[in-house]
Design an enzyme around this catalytic site. Structure first.
Site, PDB file in Angstrom:
ATOM      1  N   HIS A 247     -28.695 -74.837  -4.585  1.00 26.11           N
ATOM      2  CA  HIS A 247     -28.901 -73.408  -4.327  1.00 26.11           C
ATOM      3  C   HIS A 247     -30.361 -73.128  -4.022  1.00 26.11           C
ATOM      4  CE1 HIS A 247     -31.108 -71.771  -7.783  1.00 26.11           C
ATOM      5  NE2 HIS A 247     -30.481 -72.662  -8.521  1.00 26.11           N
ATOM      6  N   CYS A 248     -30.568 -71.983  -3.364  1.00 29.42           N
ATOM      7  CA  CYS A 248     -31.926 -71.501  -3.080  1.00 29.42           C
ATOM      8  C   CYS A 248     -31.910 -69.983  -3.261  1.00 29.42           C
ATOM      9  CB  CYS A 248     -32.370 -71.920  -1.673  1.00 29.42           C
ATOM     10  SG  CYS A 248     -31.366 -71.212  -0.349  1.00 29.42           S
ATOM     11  N   ARG A 249     -32.751 -69.281  -2.512  1.00 33.02           N
ATOM     12  CA  ARG A 249     -32.815 -67.829  -2.642  1.00 33.02           C
ATOM     13  C   ARG A 249     -31.618 -67.162  -1.979  1.00 33.02           C
ATOM     14  NH1 ARG A 249     -34.925 -63.132  -0.135  1.00 33.02           N
ATOM     15  NH2 ARG A 249     -35.077 -64.265   1.820  1.00 33.02           N
TER      16      ARG A 249
ATOM     17  N   MET B 246     -29.576 -67.169  -5.034  1.00 30.63           N
ATOM     18  CA  MET B 246     -29.973 -66.357  -6.182  1.00 30.63           C
ATOM     19  C   MET B 246     -29.919 -64.864  -5.879  1.00 30.63           C
ATOM     20  SD  MET B 246     -30.434 -68.284  -8.864  1.00 30.63           S
ATOM     21  CE  MET B 246     -28.852 -68.911  -8.259  1.00 30.63           C
TER      22      MET B 246
END
Length: 99
Positions: A62-64, A91
């Site tokens: 995952h990332c932003r 996120m």
């Protein structure tokens, strides 16, 4: 294959043993994280040895927003990891869902 924030949250709440990699930068991680292993996308190629999962095990990235983790998913797949799942919306979606 992707994974939704709802599915991930439910699996975390069920205390499933999940292997999650956060490919954001360190300052983003310090601001807010869900306890994943931090390996920024730009460092992923030289830090593959830090991944403590078999190549056929499920790995969630995952990332932003889901863009960088999508690239990480493609990269890890090209390196032989066969079950890498990207967190849809990253996120931003996680926080928008109120988790």
């Amino acid at each position: 294959m992707d994974i939704t924030v709802e599915e991930l949250k439910e699996r975390m709440d069920n205390n499933e043993a999940l292997y999650i990699i956060d490919v954001r930068e360190e300052n983003e991680y310090e601001e807010f994280n869900i306890g994943a292993q931090l390996i920024p996308l730009g460092e992923l190629p030289e830090r593959l040895d830090e991944i403590k999962a078999d190549k056929d095990a499920e790995i969630i990235v995952h990332c932003r927003s889901g863009a960088r983790s999508g690239r990480a998913q493609q990269y890890l797949s090209s390196e032989g990891y066969g079950n890498v799942r990207n967190l849809v919306g990253g996120m931003l979606a996680w926080q928008a869902a109120g988790y």
